[in-house]
Scaffold this motif. Structure first.
Motif, PDB file in Angstrom:
ATOM      1  N   LEU A  30     -19.803 -22.026   0.362  1.00 37.66           N
ATOM      2  CA  LEU A  30     -20.291 -20.660   0.511  1.00 37.66           C
ATOM      3  C   LEU A  30     -20.652 -20.356   1.960  1.00 37.66           C
ATOM      4  O   LEU A  30     -21.790 -20.012   2.294  1.00 37.66           O
ATOM      5  CB  LEU A  30     -21.496 -20.426  -0.415  1.00 37.66           C
ATOM      6  N   ASN A  31     -19.656 -20.497   2.814  1.00 34.70           N
ATOM      7  CA  ASN A  31     -19.823 -20.177   4.224  1.00 34.70           C
ATOM      8  C   ASN A  31     -18.489 -19.621   4.745  1.00 34.70           C
ATOM      9  O   ASN A  31     -17.499 -19.562   4.007  1.00 34.70           O
ATOM     10  CB  ASN A  31     -20.280 -21.401   5.028  1.00 34.70           C
ATOM     11  N   GLU A  32     -18.459 -19.211   5.984  1.00 36.34           N
ATOM     12  CA  GLU A  32     -17.256 -18.592   6.557  1.00 36.34           C
ATOM     13  C   GLU A  32     -16.033 -19.485   6.418  1.00 36.34           C
ATOM     14  O   GLU A  32     -14.967 -19.039   5.972  1.00 36.34           O
ATOM     15  CB  GLU A  32     -17.505 -18.256   8.027  1.00 36.34           C
ATOM     16  N   SER A  33     -16.170 -20.732   6.760  1.00 33.88           N
ATOM     17  CA  SER A  33     -15.053 -21.671   6.680  1.00 33.88           C
ATOM     18  C   SER A  33     -14.556 -21.836   5.244  1.00 33.88           C
ATOM     19  O   SER A  33     -13.346 -21.849   4.986  1.00 33.88           O
ATOM     20  CB  SER A  33     -15.481 -23.027   7.253  1.00 33.88           C
ATOM     21  N   GLY A  34     -15.481 -21.956   4.303  1.00 31.48           N
ATOM     22  CA  GLY A  34     -15.115 -22.110   2.906  1.00 31.48           C
ATOM     23  C   GLY A  34     -14.368 -20.905   2.364  1.00 31.48           C
ATOM     24  O   GLY A  34     -13.386 -21.041   1.631  1.00 31.48           O
ATOM     25  N   PHE A  35     -14.813 -19.706   2.735  1.00 31.35           N
ATOM     26  CA  PHE A  35     -14.147 -18.499   2.264  1.00 31.35           C
ATOM     27  C   PHE A  35     -12.780 -18.318   2.930  1.00 31.35           C
ATOM     28  O   PHE A  35     -11.827 -17.874   2.286  1.00 31.35           O
ATOM     29  CB  PHE A  35     -15.022 -17.269   2.465  1.00 31.35           C
ATOM     30  N   LEU A  36     -12.677 -18.673   4.197  1.00 27.33           N
ATOM     31  CA  LEU A  36     -11.366 -18.617   4.857  1.00 27.33           C
ATOM     32  C   LEU A  36     -10.385 -19.588   4.202  1.00 27.33           C
ATOM     33  O   LEU A  36      -9.216 -19.254   3.984  1.00 27.33           O
ATOM     34  CB  LEU A  36     -11.503 -18.922   6.352  1.00 27.33           C
ATOM     35  N   ASN A  37     -10.860 -20.771   3.866  1.00 26.62           N
ATOM     36  CA  ASN A  37     -10.001 -21.744   3.176  1.00 26.62           C
ATOM     37  C   ASN A  37      -9.598 -21.236   1.795  1.00 26.62           C
ATOM     38  O   ASN A  37      -8.442 -21.399   1.382  1.00 26.62           O
ATOM     39  CB  ASN A  37     -10.689 -23.105   3.059  1.00 26.62           C
ATOM     40  N   ALA A  38     -10.520 -20.617   1.079  1.00 23.32           N
ATOM     41  CA  ALA A  38     -10.217 -20.056  -0.240  1.00 23.32           C
ATOM     42  C   ALA A  38      -9.164 -18.960  -0.114  1.00 23.32           C
ATOM     43  O   ALA A  38      -8.230 -18.880  -0.922  1.00 23.32           O
ATOM     44  CB  ALA A  38     -11.483 -19.521  -0.898  1.00 23.32           C
ATOM     45  N   PHE A  39      -9.291 -18.129   0.906  1.00 27.92           N
ATOM     46  CA  PHE A  39      -8.310 -17.070   1.139  1.00 27.92           C
ATOM     47  C   PHE A  39      -6.944 -17.681   1.431  1.00 27.92           C
ATOM     48  O   PHE A  39      -5.938 -17.302   0.818  1.00 27.92           O
ATOM     49  CB  PHE A  39      -8.754 -16.173   2.300  1.00 27.92           C
ATOM     50  N   ASP A  40      -6.902 -18.622   2.353  1.00 27.51           N
ATOM     51  CA  ASP A  40      -5.628 -19.239   2.723  1.00 27.51           C
ATOM     52  C   ASP A  40      -4.979 -19.966   1.552  1.00 27.51           C
ATOM     53  O   ASP A  40      -3.761 -19.891   1.368  1.00 27.51           O
ATOM     54  CB  ASP A  40      -5.816 -20.211   3.893  1.00 27.51           C
ATOM     55  N   SER A  41      -5.760 -20.649   0.756  1.00 29.44           N
ATOM     56  CA  SER A  41      -5.234 -21.419  -0.378  1.00 29.44           C
ATOM     57  C   SER A  41      -4.706 -20.517  -1.495  1.00 29.44           C
ATOM     58  O   SER A  41      -3.892 -20.960  -2.309  1.00 29.44           O
ATOM     59  CB  SER A  41      -6.323 -22.326  -0.955  1.00 29.44           C
ATOM     60  N   ASN A  42      -5.174 -19.286  -1.544  1.00 28.30           N
ATOM     61  CA  ASN A  42      -4.805 -18.373  -2.628  1.00 28.30           C
ATOM     62  C   ASN A  42      -4.102 -17.125  -2.113  1.00 28.30           C
ATOM     63  O   ASN A  42      -4.094 -16.089  -2.768  1.00 28.30           O
ATOM     64  CB  ASN A  42      -6.066 -17.983  -3.408  1.00 28.30           C
ATOM     65  N   ARG A  43      -3.506 -17.251  -0.969  1.00 32.95           N
ATOM     66  CA  ARG A  43      -2.885 -16.105  -0.296  1.00 32.95           C
ATOM     67  C   ARG A  43      -1.865 -15.383  -1.184  1.00 32.95           C
ATOM     68  O   ARG A  43      -1.857 -14.157  -1.259  1.00 32.95           O
ATOM     69  CB  ARG A  43      -2.246 -16.559   1.001  1.00 32.95           C
ATOM     70  N   ASP A  44      -1.002 -16.106  -1.869  1.00 34.15           N
ATOM     71  CA  ASP A  44       0.025 -15.467  -2.704  1.00 34.15           C
ATOM     72  C   ASP A  44      -0.605 -14.659  -3.839  1.00 34.15           C
ATOM     73  O   ASP A  44      -0.162 -13.545  -4.130  1.00 34.15           O
ATOM     74  CB  ASP A  44       0.993 -16.506  -3.268  1.00 34.15           C
ATOM     75  N   VAL A  45      -1.639 -15.213  -4.471  1.00 35.05           N
ATOM     76  CA  VAL A  45      -2.327 -14.518  -5.563  1.00 35.05           C
ATOM     77  C   VAL A  45      -3.035 -13.276  -5.030  1.00 35.05           C
ATOM     78  O   VAL A  45      -3.005 -12.207  -5.648  1.00 35.05           O
ATOM     79  CB  VAL A  45      -3.325 -15.467  -6.255  1.00 35.05           C
ATOM     80  N   ILE A  46      -3.654 -13.395  -3.875  1.00 31.48           N
ATOM     81  CA  ILE A  46      -4.366 -12.269  -3.263  1.00 31.48           C
ATOM     82  C   ILE A  46      -3.384 -11.167  -2.870  1.00 31.48           C
ATOM     83  O   ILE A  46      -3.631  -9.983  -3.132  1.00 31.48           O
ATOM     84  CB  ILE A  46      -5.194 -12.752  -2.048  1.00 31.48           C
ATOM     85  N   CYS A  47      -2.263 -11.537  -2.286  1.00 36.51           N
ATOM     86  CA  CYS A  47      -1.257 -10.536  -1.901  1.00 36.51           C
ATOM     87  C   CYS A  47      -0.685  -9.833  -3.124  1.00 36.51           C
ATOM     88  O   CYS A  47      -0.438  -8.623  -3.093  1.00 36.51           O
ATOM     89  CB  CYS A  47      -0.154 -11.181  -1.074  1.00 36.51           C
ATOM     90  N   ALA A  48      -0.489 -10.567  -4.220  1.00 39.56           N
ATOM     91  CA  ALA A  48       0.006  -9.956  -5.458  1.00 39.56           C
ATOM     92  C   ALA A  48      -1.015  -8.955  -6.006  1.00 39.56           C
ATOM     93  O   ALA A  48      -0.648  -7.860  -6.455  1.00 39.56           O
ATOM     94  CB  ALA A  48       0.318 -11.034  -6.489  1.00 39.56           C
ATOM     95  N   ALA A  49      -2.296  -9.302  -5.961  1.00 40.92           N
ATOM     96  CA  ALA A  49      -3.342  -8.383  -6.424  1.00 40.92           C
ATOM     97  C   ALA A  49      -3.409  -7.151  -5.522  1.00 40.92           C
ATOM     98  O   ALA A  49      -3.568  -6.023  -6.008  1.00 40.92           O
ATOM     99  CB  ALA A  49      -4.695  -9.095  -6.463  1.00 40.92           C
ATOM    100  N   ALA A  50      -3.268  -7.361  -4.214  1.00 41.03           N
ATOM    101  CA  ALA A  50      -3.281  -6.239  -3.275  1.00 41.03           C
ATOM    102  C   ALA A  50      -2.105  -5.301  -3.563  1.00 41.03           C
ATOM    103  O   ALA A  50      -2.267  -4.073  -3.541  1.00 41.03           O
ATOM    104  CB  ALA A  50      -3.225  -6.759  -1.844  1.00 41.03           C
ATOM    105  N   ALA A  51      -0.946  -5.854  -3.863  1.00 42.04           N
ATOM    106  CA  ALA A  51       0.231  -5.033  -4.170  1.00 42.04           C
ATOM    107  C   ALA A  51       0.007  -4.210  -5.441  1.00 42.04           C
ATOM    108  O   ALA A  51       0.480  -3.069  -5.535  1.00 42.04           O
ATOM    109  CB  ALA A  51       1.465  -5.920  -4.310  1.00 42.04           C
ATOM    110  N   ARG A  52      -0.716  -4.764  -6.410  1.00 39.11           N
ATOM    111  CA  ARG A  52      -0.979  -4.038  -7.656  1.00 39.11           C
ATOM    112  C   ARG A  52      -1.915  -2.846  -7.449  1.00 39.11           C
ATOM    113  O   ARG A  52      -1.773  -1.819  -8.116  1.00 39.11           O
ATOM    114  CB  ARG A  52      -1.566  -4.973  -8.713  1.00 39.11           C
ATOM    115  N   VAL A  53      -2.872  -2.957  -6.543  1.00 38.36           N
ATOM    116  CA  VAL A  53      -3.831  -1.860  -6.348  1.00 38.36           C
ATOM    117  C   VAL A  53      -3.369  -0.846  -5.297  1.00 38.36           C
ATOM    118  O   VAL A  53      -3.864   0.281  -5.268  1.00 38.36           O
ATOM    119  CB  VAL A  53      -5.255  -2.368  -5.991  1.00 38.36           C
ATOM    120  N   TYR A  54      -2.414  -1.242  -4.490  1.00 39.35           N
ATOM    121  CA  TYR A  54      -1.941  -0.375  -3.410  1.00 39.35           C
ATOM    122  C   TYR A  54      -1.129   0.794  -3.959  1.00 39.35           C
ATOM    123  O   TYR A  54      -0.271   0.626  -4.832  1.00 39.35           O
ATOM    124  CB  TYR A  54      -1.082  -1.183  -2.438  1.00 39.35           C
ATOM    125  N   VAL A  55      -1.416   1.984  -3.451  1.00 38.99           N
ATOM    126  CA  VAL A  55      -0.649   3.178  -3.764  1.00 38.99           C
ATOM    127  C   VAL A  55      -0.262   3.808  -2.433  1.00 38.99           C
ATOM    128  O   VAL A  55      -1.141   4.194  -1.655  1.00 38.99           O
ATOM    129  CB  VAL A  55      -1.475   4.180  -4.610  1.00 38.99           C
TER     130      VAL A  55
END
Length: 69
Positions: A30-55
């Motif tokens: 629960l710190n900056e490094s941990g959240f950056l790693n979580a983002f990087d490790s789940n980038r494909d899932v995050i991008c897919a979710a972003a594509a679903r909400v984007y209009v």
């Protein structure tokens, strides 16, 4: 955490909440490094979710919350 996505020449800003990152990676530190790693490790899932909400042309910023995952 804020990140940007592109649709041709259009730029859209996305904000992923801390709870969403913790849902994706419950063991993240629960710190900056941990959240950056979580983002990087789940980038494909995050991008897919972003594509679903984007209009296209709808607005400039989108929030991704735990429910998006």
């Amino acid at each position: 955490m804020r990140f940007w996505g592109y649709d041709s020449a259009l730029e859209a800003s996305f904000f992923i909440e801390e709870d969403a990152l913790r849902r994706l990676q419950p063991d993240a530190h629960l710190n900056e490094s941990g959240f950056l790693n979580a983002f990087d490790s789940n980038r494909d899932v995050i991008c897919a979710a972003a594509a679903r909400v984007y209009v296209r042309g709808s607005r400039g910023s989108y929030d991704l919350v735990a429910a998006n995952f």
